[in-house]
Design a protein around this motif. Structure first.
Motif, PDB file in Angstrom:
ATOM      1  N   GLN A 115      -1.882 -29.413  -0.956  1.00 45.76           N
ATOM      2  CA  GLN A 115      -2.853 -28.163   0.106  1.00 45.76           C
ATOM      3  C   GLN A 115      -4.124 -28.578  -0.197  1.00 45.76           C
ATOM      4  N   ASP A 116      -4.460 -28.882   1.246  1.00 44.46           N
ATOM      5  CA  ASP A 116      -5.873 -29.157   1.839  1.00 44.46           C
ATOM      6  C   ASP A 116      -6.845 -28.223   1.104  1.00 44.46           C
ATOM      7  N   THR A 117      -7.332 -28.464  -0.322  1.00 43.42           N
ATOM      8  CA  THR A 117      -8.453 -27.762  -0.772  1.00 43.42           C
ATOM      9  C   THR A 117     -10.103 -27.826  -0.432  1.00 43.42           C
ATOM     10  N   LYS A 118     -10.461 -29.490   0.061  1.00 49.30           N
ATOM     11  CA  LYS A 118     -11.315 -29.746   0.309  1.00 49.30           C
ATOM     12  C   LYS A 118     -12.688 -29.332   1.720  1.00 49.30           C
ATOM     13  N   PHE A 258      -9.015 -41.041  11.546  1.00 52.16           N
ATOM     14  CA  PHE A 258      -8.722 -40.354  10.973  1.00 52.16           C
ATOM     15  C   PHE A 258      -9.960 -40.155   9.165  1.00 52.16           C
ATOM     16  N   ASN A 259      -9.997 -39.230   8.047  1.00 53.79           N
ATOM     17  CA  ASN A 259     -10.467 -38.611   7.475  1.00 53.79           C
ATOM     18  C   ASN A 259     -11.485 -40.272   6.681  1.00 53.79           C
ATOM     19  N   LYS A 260     -12.965 -41.132   6.170  1.00 57.77           N
ATOM     20  CA  LYS A 260     -12.298 -42.082   4.960  1.00 57.77           C
ATOM     21  C   LYS A 260     -12.333 -41.350   3.444  1.00 57.77           C
ATOM     22  N   ASP A 261     -13.098 -40.266   3.426  1.00 58.32           N
ATOM     23  CA  ASP A 261     -12.347 -39.623   1.968  1.00 58.32           C
ATOM     24  C   ASP A 261     -11.178 -39.102   1.759  1.00 58.32           C
ATOM     25  N   LEU A 262     -10.505 -38.972   2.631  1.00 58.94           N
ATOM     26  CA  LEU A 262      -9.094 -38.319   2.273  1.00 58.94           C
ATOM     27  C   LEU A 262      -7.543 -38.984   2.697  1.00 58.94           C
ATOM     28  N   VAL A 263      -7.860 -39.992   3.262  1.00 53.39           N
ATOM     29  CA  VAL A 263      -6.866 -41.013   4.174  1.00 53.39           C
ATOM     30  C   VAL A 263      -6.718 -42.316   3.236  1.00 53.39           C
ATOM     31  N   ASP A 264      -6.000 -42.609   2.552  1.00 54.80           N
ATOM     32  CA  ASP A 264      -5.532 -44.059   1.651  1.00 54.80           C
ATOM     33  C   ASP A 264      -5.823 -45.024   2.414  1.00 54.80           C
TER      34      ASP A 264
END
Length: 618
Positions: A115-118, A258-264
């Motif tokens: 679930q995307d809660t950010k 890609f989002n740097k904070d959400l993608v490993d």
């Protein structure tokens, strides 16, 4: 045994998909002239289907992308909405273009139930910028197996990302980009890029300030937009000036944010290495001892350090620590992959493994932005090394690919005395020209010193220099020199034909064409360029005329050749050329030689292929 699987008619024209090709029948004029256009499925490097829009746009569309030039680089076809099954067309393309099924990779986090809660202000900004965040791959997999039926039966979504409205999927067989268009979002394009058609890939980390995205580049053999030159305009006739339009990569390099904070990032790097590089295992080249071949050299000082920094010259470093780092903390390399050579220039590093060439480019003032570019050996179609000269103290390496964007030609410079450039050439030959059935390739002691003037290129006639034609010489003598004096060839390679043109030489082995070009007044700077026969797809030869005493041989390759980096940008295909004195060589014999080694050349048999059995009837 060819059968039509689905067909469409538009007026007098017919469009059909068979089990072997795409066929378009175009009736022209009064109907007497008919054009039959065939496109093989093996020529399709990417494809897309697009649903109809909301208001006046009632057509569905299909686009086929090839690696060909001119008008055949892209094939478009419209279908009337409600009169054709768009996803049936997509299914046929998947069956014939994507190839066999692949097993899902282990240890992939599919984010099932995620679930995307950010949230927050920065998340809103990155969403508007189109930077993608990870979503539940299992849910997407389930949806795209049924409505709409985009995925094949055994195909699985391994990673899924969503931006503002667009979605990127990494499956077991391809990368799928779902692009939602229009205000209401009814028009949707589904683009597919098979993993086996990816020539190279790169990952660029985010920078230090106000840089919210990590970027992925997927390099292909498809085309680009060349750009348009500007014009000064005409003030007298009120014609405004027209600014130039710069080139764009388009399908030659797909750039994903890609989002740097959400993608490993590390998981993404390792995933792409496994999914793309697994196709390279089919072409491992000759066997080799997997021990490091470079050693740590002392850091340059004084003017040497300045000259090295200004010229981006690389020096050897010990690949052992890099190998450990890229297998553990920064996990990029495969389990069976080994760092063999490593070189450093300033903050940048170049690595040669047993599977690929990797370039690590540290960017920015603080070095937070790092780009990792991977070039598999299977994508290198030609290569050249150049020894250092008298005044030019650098040795050079050029790698040529079939990509038409930034990786069409990769250039590297090495500081003289810090690298044995001929050993680098031998390593490349091992993986590009060598065969799995060859014996283990051995490497002799390194020679980082200054090479004396090459005795291979001494002599030559004045006529050859003036008229630019070559004379055939003893192939056996050159074979011995290129195996022992200058170890350019592999053990299983044999010189079949050799020609000398003043100080230059053309060598035809049983596996590649080699051009040896002496440069400069002293001839100490020598360029050795290799083009394997497997990338020479056509050839032609011309006999001499009444006033023309030499014949010409041309080899047509699939290697990209940059013709202009300006506007418009121009990229063609590499063509080799050699002029031959007909008094010393039978040109028809050369034509037969090329026929035997290119069109009818012996192909290495894989383990899965059964040997042909000759049946003799008494």
């Amino acid at each position: 045994d060819e059968k039509v699987e689905i067909a469409f008619k538009s007026g007098r024209d017919t469009f059909a998909f068979t089990n072997k090709r795409v066929l378009k029948v175009d009736v022209k004029g009064f109907g007497k002239q008919v054009e039959f256009l065939t496109l093989l499925y093996t020529s399709i490097h990417g494809f897309s289907v697009q649903t109809a829009g909301a208001f006046l746009d009632r057509d569905t569309e299909m686009k086929l992308y090839t690696n060909m030039f001119n008008s055949l680089y892209q094939f478009n076809q419209d279908f009337r909405n409600g009169k054709s099954n768009l996803f049936a067309i997509q299914k046929i393309l998947c069956n014939h273009v994507l190839g066999e099924d692949n097993d899902p990779l282990p240890d992939i986090d599919t984010l099932e139930g995620h679930q995307d809660t950010k949230g927050g202000f920065l998340q809103l900004i990155t969403g508007l910028r189109g930077n993608q965040r990870p979503i539940d791959a299992v849910a997407v997999d389930k949806a795209l197996h049924s409505d709409p039926p985009i995925l094949q039966g055994m195909e699985r979504v391994e990673m899924a990302f969503q931006g503002h409205r667009d979605i990127t999927l990494f499956t077991t067989k391809r990368c799928i980009i779902i692009n939602t268009k229009g205000l209401v979002g009814k028009k949707i394009e589904y683009f597919s890029l098979p993993w086996e058609k990816v020539t190279a890939f790169g990952i660029r980390t985010a920078g230090a300030f106000l840089d919210f995205d990590t970027e992925v580049q997927l390099y292909t053999e498809m085309s680009f937009y060349p750009g348009e030159p500007g014009s000064a305009g005409d003030p007298e006739n009120n014609v405004p000036p027209k600014p130039p339009i710069p080139p764009r990569p388009e399908e030659s390099c797909w750039e994903l944010d890609f989002n740097k904070d959400l993608v490993d990032l590390f998981q993404l790097k390792y995933y792409l290495s496994r999914r793309i590089m697994e196709f390279n295992k089919l072409e491992l080249g000759a066997p080799i001892d997997l021990t490091p071949m470079t050693n740590a050299s002392p850091d340059p000082k004084g003017f040497e350090r300045l000259f090295q920094w200004l010229g981006s010259d690389q020096r050897e470093i010990d690949p052992t620590e890099l190998d450990q780092e890229l297998h553990t903390n920064t996990k990029i390399l495969l389990d069976t992959e080994k760092c063999l050579m490593a070189f450093k220039s300033g903050r940048d590093v170049s690595i040669f493994t047993n599977i690929r060439v990797m370039i690590i480019d540290v960017q920015g003032l603080v070095g937070c932005k790092i780009e990792y570019t991977t070039l598999p050996y299977r994508s290198i179609c030609a290569y050249s090394v150049t020894s250092a000269g008298v005044w030019d103290r650098d040795s050079e390496l050029n790698l040529y690919t079939r990509n038409r964007w930034h990786l069409a030609k990769v250039e590297m410079d090495f500081r003289q005395g810090k690298t044995d450039i001929m050993q680098v050439q031998r390593l490349l030959s091992t993986f590009i020209v060598g065969l799995p059935t060859d014996g283990k390739v051995m490497f002799g002691p390194k020679n980082n010193g200054t090479h004396e003037r090459n005795p291979l290129l001494s002599g030559g006639t004045i006529g050859a220099a003036v008229f630019a034609n070559s004379k055939e010489i003893d192939a056996g003598e050159i074979d011995a020199k290129l195996h022992f004096d200058y170890p350019l060839l592999l053990e299983e390679e044999k010189v079949m034909k050799a020609f000398q043109q003043h100080r230059d030489m053309f060598v035809w082995t049983n596996r590649r064409w080699i051009e040896i070009d002496a440069k400069g007044f002293h001839g100490q700077k020598v360029k050795y360029k290799s083009v394997p026969y497997k990338y020479m797809k056509a050839f032609e030869f011309e006999t001499c005329g009444h006033l023309d005493n030499d014949a010409e041989i041309y080899g047509h390759t699939t290697v990209s050749a940059i013709q202009s980096n300006g506007i418009p940008r121009q990229v063609g295909l590499l063509r080799t050329k050699q002029s031959i004195q007909v008094k010393s060589t039978d040109i028809y014999e050369m034509g037969k030689f090329l026929l035997d080694h290119t069109i009818f050349g012996e192909k290495p048999r894989t383990e899965e292929e059964e040997p042909e059995i000759e049946v003799i009837f008494d």
